[in-house]
Design a protein around this motif. Structure first.
Motif, mmCIF file in Angstrom:
data_model
loop_
_atom_site.group_PDB
_atom_site.id
_atom_site.type_symbol
_atom_site.label_atom_id
_atom_site.label_comp_id
_atom_site.label_asym_id
_atom_site.label_seq_id
_atom_site.Cartn_x
_atom_site.Cartn_y
_atom_site.Cartn_z
ATOM 1 N N VAL A 1 -1.224 8.312 -9.453
ATOM 2 C CA VAL A 1 -0.984 9.195 -9.246
ATOM 3 C C VAL A 1 -0.777 10.563 -10.037
ATOM 4 O O VAL A 1 -1.660 11.484 -10.584
ATOM 5 C CB VAL A 1 -1.842 9.526 -7.494
ATOM 6 C CG1 VAL A 1 -1.768 11.671 -7.203
ATOM 7 C CG2 VAL A 1 -2.313 8.573 -7.173
ATOM 8 N N GLY A 2 0.581 10.950 -9.933
ATOM 9 C CA GLY A 2 1.320 11.756 -10.668
ATOM 10 C C GLY A 2 0.707 11.069 -12.139
ATOM 11 O O GLY A 2 0.884 12.653 -12.837
ATOM 12 N N GLY A 3 0.664 10.474 -12.173
ATOM 13 C CA GLY A 3 0.550 10.393 -14.417
ATOM 14 C C GLY A 3 -0.971 10.347 -14.301
ATOM 15 O O GLY A 3 -1.247 11.174 -15.618
ATOM 16 N N GLN A 4 -1.728 10.506 -13.567
ATOM 17 C CA GLN A 4 -3.526 11.137 -13.416
ATOM 18 C C GLN A 4 -3.634 12.406 -13.657
ATOM 19 O O GLN A 4 -4.527 12.806 -14.091
ATOM 20 C CB GLN A 4 -3.878 10.322 -12.946
ATOM 21 C CG GLN A 4 -4.111 9.027 -12.446
ATOM 22 C CD GLN A 4 -5.047 8.146 -11.201
ATOM 23 O OE1 GLN A 4 -5.392 8.722 -10.553
ATOM 24 N NE2 GLN A 4 -5.487 7.091 -11.442
ATOM 25 N N VAL A 5 -2.324 13.027 -13.472
ATOM 26 C CA VAL A 5 -2.867 14.846 -12.858
ATOM 27 C C VAL A 5 -2.357 15.597 -13.676
ATOM 28 O O VAL A 5 -1.650 16.643 -13.307
ATOM 29 C CB VAL A 5 -3.601 14.849 -10.935
ATOM 30 C CG1 VAL A 5 -3.751 14.243 -10.586
ATOM 31 C CG2 VAL A 5 -1.719 14.743 -10.678
ATOM 32 N N TYR A 6 -0.806 14.625 -14.014
ATOM 33 C CA TYR A 6 0.128 15.176 -14.423
ATOM 34 C C TYR A 6 1.043 16.591 -13.420
ATOM 35 O O TYR A 6 1.635 17.233 -14.026
ATOM 36 C CB TYR A 6 -0.525 16.057 -15.499
ATOM 37 C CG TYR A 6 -0.836 15.322 -16.660
ATOM 38 C CD1 TYR A 6 -0.050 14.347 -17.554
ATOM 39 C CD2 TYR A 6 -2.277 15.430 -16.740
ATOM 40 C CE1 TYR A 6 -1.437 13.637 -18.345
ATOM 41 C CE2 TYR A 6 -3.099 14.425 -17.783
ATOM 42 C CZ TYR A 6 -2.225 13.634 -18.669
ATOM 43 O OH TYR A 6 -3.272 12.532 -19.868
ATOM 44 N N ARG A 7 1.399 16.034 -12.543
ATOM 45 C CA ARG A 7 1.814 16.790 -11.560
ATOM 46 C C ARG A 7 2.837 15.583 -10.392
ATOM 47 O O ARG A 7 2.498 14.495 -10.143
ATOM 48 C CB ARG A 7 1.245 17.425 -10.239
ATOM 49 C CG ARG A 7 0.784 19.121 -11.241
ATOM 50 C CD ARG A 7 -0.336 19.605 -10.961
ATOM 51 N NE ARG A 7 0.335 20.556 -9.806
ATOM 52 C CZ ARG A 7 1.283 21.385 -9.843
ATOM 53 N NH1 ARG A 7 1.200 22.307 -11.508
ATOM 54 N NH2 ARG A 7 2.190 22.191 -9.820
ATOM 55 N N TYR A 8 3.812 15.013 -10.497
ATOM 56 C CA TYR A 8 4.517 14.630 -9.742
ATOM 57 C C TYR A 8 5.279 14.751 -8.831
ATOM 58 O O TYR A 8 5.168 13.794 -7.834
ATOM 59 C CB TYR A 8 5.859 13.463 -10.808
ATOM 60 C CG TYR A 8 4.987 12.608 -12.209
ATOM 61 C CD1 TYR A 8 4.588 11.378 -12.105
ATOM 62 C CD2 TYR A 8 5.213 13.454 -13.022
ATOM 63 C CE1 TYR A 8 4.469 10.593 -12.794
ATOM 64 C CE2 TYR A 8 4.180 12.473 -13.889
ATOM 65 C CZ TYR A 8 3.703 11.354 -13.940
ATOM 66 O OH TYR A 8 3.306 10.150 -14.890
ATOM 67 N N ILE A 9 5.497 15.872 -8.713
ATOM 68 C CA ILE A 9 6.271 16.773 -7.089
ATOM 69 C C ILE A 9 5.744 16.218 -6.110
ATOM 70 O O ILE A 9 5.660 15.403 -5.109
ATOM 71 C CB ILE A 9 6.962 17.779 -7.222
ATOM 72 C CG1 ILE A 9 7.932 17.528 -8.507
ATOM 73 C CG2 ILE A 9 7.691 18.166 -6.357
ATOM 74 C CD1 ILE A 9 7.780 18.800 -8.572
ATOM 75 N N GLU A 10 4.117 16.246 -6.217
ATOM 76 C CA GLU A 10 3.723 16.790 -4.818
ATOM 77 C C GLU A 10 3.490 15.052 -4.409
ATOM 78 O O GLU A 10 2.900 15.153 -3.037
ATOM 79 C CB GLU A 10 2.072 17.182 -5.541
ATOM 80 C CG GLU A 10 1.899 18.813 -5.850
ATOM 81 C CD GLU A 10 2.608 19.072 -7.249
ATOM 82 O OE1 GLU A 10 2.506 20.441 -7.678
ATOM 83 O OE2 GLU A 10 3.368 18.662 -7.530
ATOM 84 N N PRO A 11 2.721 13.854 -5.712
ATOM 85 C CA PRO A 11 2.477 13.348 -4.418
ATOM 86 C C PRO A 11 3.767 11.893 -4.334
ATOM 87 O O PRO A 11 3.727 11.376 -3.187
ATOM 88 C CB PRO A 11 1.748 11.951 -6.195
ATOM 89 C CG PRO A 11 2.653 13.200 -7.210
ATOM 90 C CD PRO A 11 2.352 14.307 -6.903
ATOM 91 N N LEU A 12 4.886 12.249 -5.384
ATOM 92 C CA LEU A 12 6.040 11.738 -4.425
ATOM 93 C C LEU A 12 6.491 12.216 -3.533
ATOM 94 O O LEU A 12 7.185 12.074 -2.274
ATOM 95 C CB LEU A 12 7.762 11.919 -5.502
ATOM 96 C CG LEU A 12 7.120 11.085 -6.880
ATOM 97 C CD1 LEU A 12 8.413 11.735 -8.062
ATOM 98 C CD2 LEU A 12 7.625 9.566 -6.709
ATOM 99 N N LEU A 13 6.575 13.935 -2.851
ATOM 100 C CA LEU A 13 6.744 14.385 -1.654
ATOM 101 C C LEU A 13 5.470 13.644 -0.309
ATOM 102 O O LEU A 13 6.251 13.556 0.527
ATOM 103 C CB LEU A 13 6.620 15.725 -1.920
ATOM 104 C CG LEU A 13 7.980 16.806 -2.705
ATOM 105 C CD1 LEU A 13 6.791 17.979 -2.332
ATOM 106 C CD2 LEU A 13 9.123 16.381 -1.579
ATOM 107 N N ILE A 14 4.597 13.395 -0.812
ATOM 108 C CA ILE A 14 3.733 12.752 0.275
ATOM 109 C C ILE A 14 4.409 11.139 0.210
ATOM 110 O O ILE A 14 4.394 10.772 1.791
ATOM 111 C CB ILE A 14 2.537 12.569 -0.047
ATOM 112 C CG1 ILE A 14 1.633 13.789 -0.493
ATOM 113 C CG2 ILE A 14 1.397 11.865 -0.045
ATOM 114 C CD1 ILE A 14 -0.006 14.114 -1.221
ATOM 115 N N ALA A 15 4.694 10.384 -0.716
ATOM 116 C CA ALA A 15 4.999 9.034 -0.740
ATOM 117 C C ALA A 15 6.602 9.701 0.480
ATOM 118 O O ALA A 15 6.700 8.372 1.057
ATOM 119 C CB ALA A 15 5.373 8.839 -2.085
ATOM 120 N N GLY A 16 7.215 10.252 -0.229
ATOM 121 C CA GLY A 16 8.578 10.332 0.907
ATOM 122 C C GLY A 16 8.081 10.466 1.792
ATOM 123 O O GLY A 16 9.301 10.114 3.128
#
Length: 219
Positions: free
Chosen positions: A179-194
């Motif tokens: 998801v991070g690679g698709q929208v070029y934003r990694y912090i937000e999806p990684l926070l959701i994963a966390g």
């Protein structure tokens, strides 16, 4: 803080689908680790030096090397050595299970040794076979004492399962990366994963406390 979850919200269901993969890996690896851990623990306290040496050497190797190294060796090594391809899921289960067995064996060994020696001596004096004594007398008492440590190992296994992303398993972490690679934003999806991992750990913690409470009441 430059955080924008608006682009991530539509992809949250996709990330949540990884929970099933994560839980399957954890459950099967935990079962494998527990069964093999019990066997290793019995080897360590048994009288056969060869088995004791093997169990100690096994524990030393798997506790002394990184889990991610063991994972990639199994995933890439088995096809190279045998010619048979192995999928990410069974590779993860085998790697996590074998790794967990090393830690579980030490936990169970300590639990067995903590049981009053008098009970073992009494059972042997009454002619109870060793296997029955361990299964019906010693191990049940040991498990009560080591339940918190076993739950802690399960929690650790749940968190460490995130490393399966390195072999392409579609777990929570892998999906968050995608998801991070698709929208070029990694912090937000990684926070959701966390947050997902945190909720899973909290649920396991509550389960462990509930089991401890039931065991205390049964004493």
């Amino acid at each position: 803080m430059n955080l924008d979850f608006s682009q991530i919200v539509p992809s949250i269901p996709y990330i949540l689908q990884g929970i099933a993969v994560t839980l399957k890996i954890v459950v099967f690896a935990a079962l494998l680790g527990f069964v093999f851990g019990v066997i290793l623990a019995l080897m360590k306290i048994g009288g056969m030096k060869v088995l004791t040496w093997f169990a100690d050497a096994y524990t030393s190797v798997f506790r002394g090397t990184p889990l991610v190294l063991q994972l990639v060796l199994i995933y890439f090594g088995i096809p190279q050595l045998t010619g048979f391809e192995i999928d990410a899921f069974p590779a993860a289960v085998i790697a996590f299970g074998l790794n967990s067995a090393a830690y579980v064996s030490e936990i169970i060994r300590a639990g067995i040794l903590a049981v009053d020696k008098g009970q073992r001596e009494a059972a042997l004096a009454l002619g109870v076979p060793y296997k029955l004594m361990m299964r019906d007398i010693i191990l049940p008492q040991a498990l009560k004492n080591i339940l918190p440590a076993l739950m802690n190992e399960l929690i650790t296994l749940t968190k460490e399962s995130a490393v399966v992303t390195v072999i392409g398993a579609m777990d929570v972490m892998r999906r968050a990366y995608i998801v991070g690679g698709q929208v070029y934003r990694y912090i937000e999806p990684l926070l959701i994963a966390g947050c997902i991992y945190y909720v899973l750990v909290m649920l396991l913690t509550l389960l462990g406390k509930a089991l401890e409470g039931r065991l205390r009441k049964s004493d």
